[in-house]
Design a protein around this motif. Structure first.
Motif, PDB file in Angstrom:
ATOM      1  N   LYS A   1     -38.920  22.027   5.457  1.00 15.70           N
ATOM      2  CA  LYS A   1     -38.542  23.438   5.271  1.00 15.70           C
ATOM      3  C   LYS A   1     -37.377  23.583   4.292  1.00 15.70           C
ATOM      4  O   LYS A   1     -37.348  24.522   3.493  1.00 15.70           O
ATOM      5  N   LYS A   2     -36.433  22.646   4.358  1.00 18.20           N
ATOM      6  CA  LYS A   2     -35.268  22.711   3.467  1.00 18.20           C
ATOM      7  C   LYS A   2     -35.650  22.525   2.009  1.00 18.20           C
ATOM      8  O   LYS A   2     -35.092  23.165   1.123  1.00 18.20           O
ATOM      9  N   VAL A   3     -36.586  21.616   1.766  1.00 15.72           N
ATOM     10  CA  VAL A   3     -36.892  21.257   0.377  1.00 15.72           C
ATOM     11  C   VAL A   3     -38.149  21.934  -0.173  1.00 15.72           C
ATOM     12  O   VAL A   3     -38.503  21.706  -1.326  1.00 15.72           O
ATOM     13  N   GLN A   4     -38.798  22.756   0.622  1.00 13.44           N
ATOM     14  CA  GLN A   4     -40.081  23.315   0.187  1.00 13.44           C
ATOM     15  C   GLN A   4     -39.977  24.157  -1.088  1.00 13.44           C
ATOM     16  O   GLN A   4     -40.919  24.191  -1.876  1.00 13.44           O
ATOM     17  N   ASN A   5     -38.853  24.799  -1.304  1.00 12.76           N
ATOM     18  CA  ASN A   5     -38.705  25.611  -2.516  1.00 12.76           C
ATOM     19  C   ASN A   5     -38.082  24.824  -3.666  1.00 12.76           C
ATOM     20  O   ASN A   5     -38.015  25.327  -4.782  1.00 12.76           O
ATOM     21  N   ILE A   6     -37.628  23.619  -3.383  1.00 11.67           N
ATOM     22  CA  ILE A   6     -36.930  22.823  -4.389  1.00 11.67           C
ATOM     23  C   ILE A   6     -37.854  21.796  -5.040  1.00 11.67           C
ATOM     24  O   ILE A   6     -37.824  21.610  -6.255  1.00 11.67           O
ATOM     25  N   VAL A   7     -38.675  21.121  -4.231  1.00  9.62           N
ATOM     26  CA  VAL A   7     -39.510  20.026  -4.745  1.00  9.62           C
ATOM     27  C   VAL A   7     -40.808  20.564  -5.334  1.00  9.62           C
ATOM     28  O   VAL A   7     -41.200  21.706  -5.106  1.00  9.62           O
ATOM     29  N   THR A   8     -41.465  19.668  -6.061  1.00 12.67           N
ATOM     30  CA  THR A   8     -42.752  20.049  -6.658  1.00 12.67           C
ATOM     31  C   THR A   8     -43.812  20.155  -5.569  1.00 12.67           C
ATOM     32  O   THR A   8     -43.646  19.658  -4.451  1.00 12.67           O
ATOM     33  N   LYS A   9     -44.893  20.776  -5.945  1.00  9.81           N
ATOM     34  CA  LYS A   9     -45.997  20.970  -5.004  1.00  9.81           C
ATOM     35  C   LYS A   9     -46.550  19.632  -4.517  1.00  9.81           C
ATOM     36  O   LYS A   9     -46.838  19.457  -3.331  1.00  9.81           O
ATOM     37  N   ASP A  10     -46.676  18.659  -5.427  1.00  9.02           N
ATOM     38  CA  ASP A  10     -47.186  17.333  -5.071  1.00  9.02           C
ATOM     39  C   ASP A  10     -46.266  16.629  -4.078  1.00  9.02           C
ATOM     40  O   ASP A  10     -46.732  16.009  -3.110  1.00  9.02           O
ATOM     41  N   GLU A  11     -44.957  16.698  -4.340  1.00  7.86           N
ATOM     42  CA  GLU A  11     -43.994  16.069  -3.426  1.00  7.86           C
ATOM     43  C   GLU A  11     -44.042  16.731  -2.044  1.00  7.86           C
ATOM     44  O   GLU A  11     -43.960  16.042  -1.022  1.00  7.86           O
ATOM     45  N   LEU A  12     -44.165  18.025  -2.026  1.00 12.01           N
ATOM     46  CA  LEU A  12     -44.243  18.753  -0.756  1.00 12.01           C
ATOM     47  C   LEU A  12     -45.506  18.354   0.014  1.00 12.01           C
ATOM     48  O   LEU A  12     -45.453  18.115   1.227  1.00 12.01           O
ATOM     49  N   GLU A  13     -46.608  18.263  -0.708  1.00  9.95           N
ATOM     50  CA  GLU A  13     -47.857  17.853  -0.063  1.00  9.95           C
ATOM     51  C   GLU A  13     -47.758  16.439   0.497  1.00  9.95           C
ATOM     52  O   GLU A  13     -48.302  16.146   1.560  1.00  9.95           O
ATOM     53  N   LYS A  14     -47.061  15.530  -0.226  1.00  9.50           N
ATOM     54  CA  LYS A  14     -46.851  14.162   0.253  1.00  9.50           C
ATOM     55  C   LYS A  14     -46.048  14.172   1.555  1.00  9.50           C
ATOM     56  O   LYS A  14     -46.376  13.482   2.509  1.00  9.50           O
ATOM     57  N   LYS A  15     -44.970  14.974   1.559  1.00 10.18           N
ATOM     58  CA  LYS A  15     -44.126  15.056   2.752  1.00 10.18           C
ATOM     59  C   LYS A  15     -44.910  15.628   3.942  1.00 10.18           C
ATOM     60  O   LYS A  15     -44.794  15.135   5.062  1.00 10.18           O
ATOM     61  N   VAL A  16     -45.714  16.636   3.719  1.00 18.13           N
ATOM     62  CA  VAL A  16     -46.526  17.237   4.781  1.00 18.13           C
ATOM     63  C   VAL A  16     -47.568  16.227   5.268  1.00 18.13           C
ATOM     64  O   VAL A  16     -47.795  16.093   6.475  1.00 18.13           O
ATOM     65  N   ALA A  17     -48.192  15.519   4.332  1.00 14.71           N
ATOM     66  CA  ALA A  17     -49.187  14.508   4.709  1.00 14.71           C
ATOM     67  C   ALA A  17     -48.546  13.394   5.535  1.00 14.71           C
ATOM     68  O   ALA A  17     -49.115  12.938   6.536  1.00 14.71           O
ATOM     69  N   THR A  18     -47.351  12.968   5.111  1.00 22.37           N
ATOM     70  CA  THR A  18     -46.627  11.932   5.860  1.00 22.37           C
ATOM     71  C   THR A  18     -46.300  12.432   7.270  1.00 22.37           C
ATOM     72  O   THR A  18     -46.468  11.707   8.260  1.00 22.37           O
ATOM     73  N   HIS A  19     -45.840  13.680   7.334  1.00 21.84           N
ATOM     74  CA  HIS A  19     -45.521  14.253   8.653  1.00 21.84           C
ATOM     75  C   HIS A  19     -46.774  14.331   9.530  1.00 21.84           C
ATOM     76  O   HIS A  19     -46.722  13.972  10.717  1.00 21.84           O
TER      77      HIS A  19
END
Length: 169
Positions: free
Chosen positions: A74-92
């Motif tokens: 939630k903290k980084v969702q507006n800061i990181v790229t879409k790909d990085e966010l998707e990686k973090k969500v997939a990892t979670h």
């Protein structure tokens, strides 16, 4: 003449049934009570509670880690790229699947341990019960759950509990 013969046979049959029933000694006991109230059963219960508490503590720690992952996303969702966010969500999501799998494994292990421990205790109680039957000339031992109504003098639960507490440590 026929009525006398039929009446005589009926009375003879009736008295022979009563005499046959009176020769058998039937008692009942409550295995669940013995398992839960015996010293050995109490030790099993404490062991299972301790294991369950340990499992709960482990799962709470893992749950906190998952919650931190969500907060980080939630903290980084507006800061990181879409790909990085998707990686973090997939990892979670992957970690969440692992958590749920581990939770089920721990639950299954605890259930298996409970069954194993109780079966071992029942296997130790059976020879004690068999010896009690021989000593007291008992023909049948019924489960209390199967007895609808009976005099309490036929209930040997407390006697068996006392013997189990003496013989099983």
């Amino acid at each position: 003449m026929k009525i006398k013969n039929i009446t005589f046979l009926f009375l003879l049959f009736f008295f022979s049934i009563n005499q046959a029933n009176s020769l058998e000694k039937i008692v009942f006991f409550d295995i669940d009570y013995i398992v839960s109230k015996s010293n050995a059963g109490i030790k099993i219960s404490e062991k299972l509670k301790k294991q369950n508490k340990k499992n709960i503590e482990f799962l709470k720690k893992e749950q906190k880690k998952l919650q931190k992952e969500i907060e980080e996303i939630k903290k980084v969702q507006n800061i990181v790229t879409k790909d990085e966010l998707e990686k973090k969500v997939a990892t979670h999501n992957n970690n969440l699947k692992k958590f749920n799998k581990k939770k089920k494994e721990l639950s299954d292990e605890l259930t298996a341990l409970r069954k194993k421990e109780i079966l071992q205790l029942v296997n130790k109680i059976n020879p004690i019960l068999e010896d009690y039957m021989k000593t007291n000339s008992i023909d049948f031992v019924l489960s209390k759950q199967g007895v609808y109504l009976s005099r309490s003098s036929f209930d040997i639960t407390q006697e068996i509990l006392d013997i189990v507490n003496k013989k099983i440590k």
